[in-house]
Design an enzyme around this catalytic site. Structure first.
Site, PDB file in Angstrom:
ATOM      1  CG  ASP A  66       7.346  -7.751   1.776  1.00 42.58           C
ATOM      2  OD1 ASP A  66       6.501  -8.065   2.629  1.00 42.58           O
ATOM      3  OD2 ASP A  66       7.053  -7.097   0.761  1.00 42.58           O
ATOM      4  CD  GLU A 142      10.314  -0.129  -4.089  1.00 40.22           C
ATOM      5  OE1 GLU A 142       9.472  -0.230  -4.999  1.00 40.22           O
ATOM      6  OE2 GLU A 142      10.113   0.523  -3.049  1.00 40.22           O
TER       7      GLU A 142
HETATM    8  C1  F6R Z   1       3.603  -6.032   1.354  1.00 42.33           C
HETATM    9  C2  F6R Z   1       4.096  -6.017  -0.012  1.00 42.33           C
HETATM   10  C3  F6R Z   1       3.850  -4.860  -0.910  1.00 42.33           C
HETATM   11  C4  F6R Z   1       2.377  -4.409  -0.913  1.00 42.33           C
HETATM   12  C5  F6R Z   1       2.211  -3.204  -1.833  1.00 42.33           C
HETATM   13  C6  F6R Z   1       0.781  -2.701  -1.837  1.00 42.33           C
HETATM   14  O1  F6R Z   1       3.941  -7.262   1.984  1.00 42.33           O
HETATM   15  O2  F6R Z   1       4.727  -6.942  -0.401  1.00 42.33           O
HETATM   16  O3  F6R Z   1       4.222  -5.213  -2.215  1.00 42.33           O
HETATM   17  O4  F6R Z   1       1.579  -5.463  -1.327  1.00 42.33           O
HETATM   18  O5  F6R Z   1       3.056  -2.183  -1.419  1.00 42.33           O
HETATM   19  O6  F6R Z   1       0.431  -2.246  -0.573  1.00 42.33           O
HETATM   20  P1  F6R Z   1      -1.078  -1.842  -0.235  1.00 42.33           P
HETATM   21  O7  F6R Z   1      -1.880  -3.091  -0.308  1.00 42.33           O
HETATM   22  O8  F6R Z   1      -1.023  -1.319   1.186  1.00 42.33           O
HETATM   23  O9  F6R Z   1      -1.479  -0.831  -1.224  1.00 42.33           O
END
Ligand code: F6R
Length: 259
Positions: A66, A142
């Site tokens: 993304d 989301e």
């Molecule tokens: C990022 C992504 C998001 C993150 C998620 C968790 O490329 O696709 O889905 O994996 O927001 O983020 P962290 O690891 O920072 O808690």
């Protein structure tokens, strides 16, 4: 779904890196989908250590999950730059073996379609690393994203923007919009490996793993994937009703071959 509970993020990183190394052994030009954010960093560090010990990534290909919309090219928090820093530079992977959606494109809708075509022409994703949002998102799909969705523009929830504000100077600087592989796109990867650490992810993990299949919890779609592995630390696993059962299935696996 295979649920693996490990003591900490370091063990998580080693396990996932081992799975990538096994894959590269079988398929040296595998297309590996990476995630950004904090959770997967130990995987990239573990891969770098393996590379120092001789793992070849000379033909490995990397693709992005993304991207924020509207950050200027080269912005340090654009996911292209994050992947360059945390993955490509670390692992010695050149730009010609990297693909990602163009969040700075004038026509972002066309950029999404172009990225879908790029992934298809590349033969599809072999291994996709995923994190999970506190709201249950995967990629930036989301809540109530369609399980059939393809790469497209999405609006971030307030919760996700607050969660990601730590990477920016202020909440106002966190973009409102993103490009993300759709849930349908992600589901085409041959192996999905979702990582979660910490108490803040425990509820989303429990809903995704043990709750009903529901668009309000996008990560619950992993229940439908033929090869999905969820690697959790103890805190992220703390609300699972069947944690002991998952531990026992992992320990007694008849022919343990990694994940
Ligand atoms: C990022 C992504 C998001 C993150 C998620 C968790 O490329 O696709 O889905 O994996 O927001 O983020 P962290 O690891 O920072 O808690």
């Amino acid at each position: 779904m295979e649920i693996v509970i490990v003591p900490d993020a370091a063990a998580q990183g080693e396990l996932a890196a081992g799975a990538v190394a096994d894959l590269l052994d079988r398929k040296p030009d595998a297309l590996i989908g990476v995630a950004t954010g904090s959770t997967p960093l130990p995987v990239y560090e573990a891969l770098q250590r393996r590379r120092d010990r001789g793992l070849s990534l000379d033909r490995a290909r990397i693709c992005q999950l993304d991207e924020y919309v509207g950050l200027p090219v080269g912005h340090p928090e654009s996911y292209r730059e994050v992947v360059r820093r945390e993955v490509l530079d670390r692992l010695g992977i050149s730009d010609d073996r990297f693909m990602g959606p163009d969040g700075s494109a004038e026509d972002v809708v066309a950029a999404c379609a172009a990225y879908e075509a790029t992934l298809k022409n590349a033969g599809g994703v072999d291994f996709q690393l995923l994190g999970i949002g506190t709201d249950g998102h995967i990629g930036f799909n989301e809540p109530i994203s369609s399980f059939a969705s393809r790469t497209r523009v999405k609006t971030l929830t307030e919760q996700t923007r607050v969660d990601n504000a730590r990477f920016f100077d202020s909440l106002d600087d966190v973009p409102q919009h993103v490009l993300t592989q759709g849930i349908g796109t992600i589901m085409e990867a041959r192996h999905l490996v979702l990582l979660a650490t910490g108490e803040s992810k425990a509820e989303a993990v429990a809903l995704a793993v043990e709750g009903p299949l529901a668009a309000i919890v996008p990560a619950s779609v992993l229940q439908l994937h033929p090869h999905a592995t969820v690697i959790l630390d103890e805190a992220a696993a703390s609300r699972l009703k069947l944690a002991d059962y998952y531990r026992s299935t992992y320990r007694t696996k008849p022919s343990w071959q990694g994940i």
